[in-house]
Design a protein around this motif. Structure first.
Motif, PDB file in Angstrom:
ATOM      1  N   THR A 112       0.864  -1.179   0.000  1.00  9.35           N
ATOM      2  CA  THR A 112       0.000   0.000   0.000  1.00  9.35           C
ATOM      3  C   THR A 112       0.899   1.227   0.000  1.00  9.35           C
ATOM      4  O   THR A 112       1.795   1.348   0.840  1.00  9.35           O
ATOM      5  N   ASP A 114       1.377   5.695  -0.935  1.00  9.00           N
ATOM      6  CA  ASP A 114       0.728   7.005  -0.857  1.00  9.00           C
ATOM      7  C   ASP A 114       0.847   7.727  -2.196  1.00  9.00           C
ATOM      8  O   ASP A 114       1.848   7.598  -2.897  1.00  9.00           O
ATOM      9  N   SER A 134      -3.901  10.354  -0.963  1.00 10.40           N
ATOM     10  CA  SER A 134      -4.641   9.109  -1.155  1.00 10.40           C
ATOM     11  C   SER A 134      -3.745   7.918  -0.854  1.00 10.40           C
ATOM     12  O   SER A 134      -2.513   8.018  -0.892  1.00 10.40           O
ATOM     13  N   ARG A 135      -4.391   6.793  -0.542  1.00 12.10           N
ATOM     14  CA  ARG A 135      -3.671   5.543  -0.311  1.00 12.10           C
ATOM     15  C   ARG A 135      -4.134   4.533  -1.345  1.00 12.10           C
ATOM     16  O   ARG A 135      -5.333   4.399  -1.621  1.00 12.10           O
ATOM     17  N   GLN A 137      -3.766   0.489  -2.630  1.00  6.50           N
ATOM     18  CA  GLN A 137      -3.330  -0.879  -2.359  1.00  6.50           C
ATOM     19  C   GLN A 137      -3.126  -1.591  -3.686  1.00  6.50           C
ATOM     20  O   GLN A 137      -4.056  -1.721  -4.489  1.00  6.50           O
ATOM     21  N   GLN A 174      -7.579  -1.490  -4.109  1.00  6.27           N
ATOM     22  CA  GLN A 174      -8.395  -0.576  -3.307  1.00  6.27           C
ATOM     23  C   GLN A 174      -7.726   0.783  -3.237  1.00  6.27           C
ATOM     24  O   GLN A 174      -6.494   0.874  -3.246  1.00  6.27           O
ATOM     25  N   ILE A 175      -8.546   1.828  -3.210  1.00  9.80           N
ATOM     26  CA  ILE A 175      -8.013   3.161  -2.966  1.00  9.80           C
ATOM     27  C   ILE A 175      -8.774   3.811  -1.825  1.00  9.80           C
ATOM     28  O   ILE A 175      -9.952   3.536  -1.596  1.00  9.80           O
ATOM     29  N   SER A 176      -8.079   4.683  -1.132  1.00 11.26           N
ATOM     30  CA  SER A 176      -8.694   5.508  -0.098  1.00 11.26           C
ATOM     31  C   SER A 176      -8.260   6.934  -0.372  1.00 11.26           C
ATOM     32  O   SER A 176      -7.070   7.251  -0.304  1.00 11.26           O
ATOM     33  N   GLY A 177      -9.227   7.786  -0.742  1.00 13.68           N
ATOM     34  CA  GLY A 177      -8.867   9.162  -1.067  1.00 13.68           C
ATOM     35  C   GLY A 177      -9.537   9.619  -2.341  1.00 13.68           C
ATOM     36  O   GLY A 177     -10.705   9.320  -2.581  1.00 13.68           O
ATOM     37  N   SER A 178      -8.796  10.293  -3.191  1.00 14.87           N
ATOM     38  CA  SER A 178      -9.337  10.941  -4.386  1.00 14.87           C
ATOM     39  C   SER A 178      -8.846  10.250  -5.652  1.00 14.87           C
ATOM     40  O   SER A 178      -7.654  10.243  -5.945  1.00 14.87           O
ATOM     41  N   TYR A 179      -9.784   9.678  -6.415  1.00 14.08           N
ATOM     42  CA  TYR A 179      -9.404   9.044  -7.681  1.00 14.08           C
ATOM     43  C   TYR A 179      -8.809  10.071  -8.634  1.00 14.08           C
ATOM     44  O   TYR A 179      -7.775   9.822  -9.265  1.00 14.08           O
TER      45      TYR A 179
END
Length: 215
Positions: A112, A114, A134-135, A137, A174-179
């Motif tokens: 994962t 950044d 964003s993170r 994976q 998977q992403i966490s944040g802004s595409y």
């Protein structure tokens, strides 16, 4: 019609601005200025990824402002952005060749990481800046998957050696944040910055013409 200058060679940033109806003109360095423009992205020893991307964006904005003034261009907001990929504290910049991108993809495989994208807007002496974090994976990549991506050529000019909007989307679990931030221009933050300057985001949605380069 109101417009902004986009000081970026990235076609993705231009496409994202068009997506939210922002009329823009490209404010790009001349061929003789390209080496100096690339030097702005040089890392400083021990620099943290978020500090790096904010600093580089500020330098790009300063250079773009000077470019606009030297050319005597019509006054309008200037937007700059920069994206960096980081694995822990290591900054993964734009790979120089196929071997470099292979090394990066091996590092990112199963990890994962950044993605930081900084955006800055300058207008009439005022500067506003925002940072998207964003993170991402990444799936485990075998040698065949890495070679397919290397041969696609889609890694060229991309931080971390990949662009999420292309073939590399098949690597992302998977992403966490802004595409859009991972693509290179976080639209939420960008819209906030432009609206703070009174720029009407969305007004250009009926326009179909491509942006032109500022003279």
């Amino acid at each position: 019609m109101p417009f902004i200058y986009l000081a970026s060679q990235s076609p993705r940033r231009s496409q994202l601005l068009a997506q939210i109806g922002v009329a823009h003109r490209l404010l790009l360095p001349l061929p003789t200025e390209l080496d100096a423009a690339e030097q702005l992205e040089a890392e400083q020893p021990g620099e943290a990824p978020r500090d790096y991307v904010l600093r580089v964006t500020g330098l790009k904005l300063q250079a773009a402002r000077q470019r606009a003034q030297a050319r005597g261009l019509e006054v309008a907001p200037i937007l700059c952005a920069d994206t960096t990929v980081a694995l822990d504290a290591q900054i993964l910049g734009k790979p120089s060749d196929a071997e470099a991108v292979r090394t990066m993809l091996v590092q990112l495989s199963g990890q994962t990481h950044d993605v930081f994208t900084a955006v800055a807007v300058e207008h009439q002496g005022q500067v506003r800046q925002a940072l998207s974090h964003s993170r991402v994976q990444c799936a485990r990549l075998d040698a065949a998957a890495i070679e397919r991506y290397v041969h696609s050529g889609q890694w060229q000019g991309k931080a971390g050696g990949y662009g999420i909007q292309g073939l590399a989307a098949t690597f992302v679990q998977q992403i966490s944040g802004s595409y859009s931030g991972i693509m290179g221009l976080p639209l939420f933050e960008t819209a906030q910055l432009l609206e703070a300057f009174g720029y009407p985001v969305g007004h250009d949605l009926l326009q179909t013409s491509a942006p032109v380069e500022a003279a």
